[in-house]
Scaffold this motif. Sequence first.
Motif, PDB file in Angstrom:
ATOM      1  N   PRO A  59     -68.541 -38.419 -37.673  1.00  0.00           N
ATOM      2  CA  PRO A  59     -68.397 -37.416 -36.605  1.00  0.00           C
ATOM      3  C   PRO A  59     -67.067 -37.538 -35.857  1.00  0.00           C
ATOM      4  N   SER A  60     -66.646 -38.756 -35.565  1.00  0.00           N
ATOM      5  CA  SER A  60     -65.387 -38.931 -34.826  1.00  0.00           C
ATOM      6  C   SER A  60     -64.192 -38.492 -35.661  1.00  0.00           C
ATOM      7  N   SER A  61     -64.244 -38.729 -36.977  1.00  0.00           N
ATOM      8  CA  SER A  61     -63.157 -38.273 -37.849  1.00  0.00           C
ATOM      9  C   SER A  61     -63.104 -36.753 -37.906  1.00  0.00           C
ATOM     10  N   TYR A  62     -64.278 -36.128 -37.848  1.00  0.00           N
ATOM     11  CA  TYR A  62     -64.307 -34.664 -37.840  1.00  0.00           C
ATOM     12  C   TYR A  62     -63.604 -34.121 -36.603  1.00  0.00           C
ATOM     13  N   LEU A  63     -63.936 -34.674 -35.443  1.00  0.00           N
ATOM     14  CA  LEU A  63     -63.298 -34.199 -34.209  1.00  0.00           C
ATOM     15  C   LEU A  63     -61.797 -34.408 -34.255  1.00  0.00           C
ATOM     16  N   PHE A  75     -73.613 -36.435 -41.422  1.00  0.00           N
ATOM     17  CA  PHE A  75     -72.171 -36.166 -41.419  1.00  0.00           C
ATOM     18  C   PHE A  75     -71.528 -36.767 -42.665  1.00  0.00           C
ATOM     19  N   GLN A  76     -71.868 -38.032 -42.943  1.00  0.00           N
ATOM     20  CA  GLN A  76     -71.268 -38.709 -44.088  1.00  0.00           C
ATOM     21  C   GLN A  76     -71.633 -38.017 -45.399  1.00  0.00           C
ATOM     22  N   HIS A  85     -60.247 -23.823 -38.315  1.00  0.00           N
ATOM     23  CA  HIS A  85     -61.336 -23.464 -39.223  1.00  0.00           C
ATOM     24  C   HIS A  85     -62.446 -24.504 -39.083  1.00  0.00           C
ATOM     25  N   MET A  86     -63.613 -24.081 -38.664  1.00  0.00           N
ATOM     26  CA  MET A  86     -64.695 -25.011 -38.350  1.00  0.00           C
ATOM     27  C   MET A  86     -65.075 -25.901 -39.523  1.00  0.00           C
ATOM     28  N   ASN A  87     -65.026 -25.364 -40.732  1.00  0.00           N
ATOM     29  CA  ASN A  87     -65.469 -26.129 -41.897  1.00  0.00           C
ATOM     30  C   ASN A  87     -64.328 -26.792 -42.657  1.00  0.00           C
ATOM     31  N   TYR A 146     -67.688 -27.601 -32.132  1.00  0.00           N
ATOM     32  CA  TYR A 146     -66.363 -27.136 -32.528  1.00  0.00           C
ATOM     33  C   TYR A 146     -65.482 -26.898 -31.304  1.00  0.00           C
ATOM     34  N   GLY A 147     -64.297 -27.481 -31.319  1.00  0.00           N
ATOM     35  CA  GLY A 147     -63.333 -27.294 -30.237  1.00  0.00           C
ATOM     36  C   GLY A 147     -63.500 -28.244 -29.072  1.00  0.00           C
ATOM     37  N   GLN A 148     -64.519 -29.086 -29.083  1.00  0.00           N
ATOM     38  CA  GLN A 148     -64.724 -30.029 -27.986  1.00  0.00           C
ATOM     39  C   GLN A 148     -63.932 -31.311 -28.226  1.00  0.00           C
ATOM     40  N   ALA A 149     -63.400 -31.873 -27.160  1.00  0.00           N
ATOM     41  CA  ALA A 149     -62.626 -33.110 -27.265  1.00  0.00           C
ATOM     42  C   ALA A 149     -63.540 -34.326 -27.331  1.00  0.00           C
ATOM     43  N   THR A 150     -64.643 -34.294 -26.573  1.00  0.00           N
ATOM     44  CA  THR A 150     -65.601 -35.389 -26.586  1.00  0.00           C
ATOM     45  C   THR A 150     -67.012 -34.811 -26.741  1.00  0.00           C
ATOM     46  N   VAL A 151     -67.879 -35.594 -27.355  1.00  0.00           N
ATOM     47  CA  VAL A 151     -69.241 -35.126 -27.633  1.00  0.00           C
ATOM     48  C   VAL A 151     -70.221 -36.256 -27.360  1.00  0.00           C
TER      49      VAL A 151
END
Length: 200
Positions: A182-186, A174-175, A192-194, A148-153
């Motif tokens: 995962p990329s769409s989530y970022l 994720f799906q 709000h994390m969820n 959460y809050g990271q630009a790249t993972v």
Amino acid sequence: HSAPFILETEKMRSHIGIAFKAGGAFPFVPLPASELHNEVVPLDTLWGSQVFSLRDQLLEASTAEAKFAILEQTLLARLPRLDLIHPAVSFAVAHFPQVLSPRPVSTVAEQVGLSLRRFNQLFDAQVGLSPKRFHRVQRFQRLLGQIYGQATVDWADVACANGYFDQAHLIHEFQELAGISPSSYLAGANRHMNHVVMDG
């Protein structure tokens, strides 16, 4: 819930809600939590016509603090069912989030002195998820907290650190659990994390 759902906010004038901890909603609903799994049910279906009085009180309250106080009083008035939460379920809910790979459910059932069938029945009825699915959701929540809050993972590292077989396994989770990659989530993450903002 162990699947995503859309919350349409465009037409809402205001809204307020409560996010219960695992098993926390059980004392406040008149049926097994398993019957609400991945469902969105109007509150009056569960609580009856008193919900409309509650709604009026919330609308009339002038501050957010007053609204939450009304909700708190309403929930406290329904607490007599709290003693129905089985100690084995409380133990398992506290235990499962602490491990990356769940011990066999049968091991936990044995530890709490119940047959596997009885343990699964109790857990599902009071939490709304099977023990295995609950662990999957908890592991996913832990992962979201890490990214959460990271630009790249580095997804391969994150997958390994959280007990997934590989990056492909993580993407599949994720799906299934979030409904997006995962990329769409970022890209859509907000404060709000969820919650993820979806366009269109």
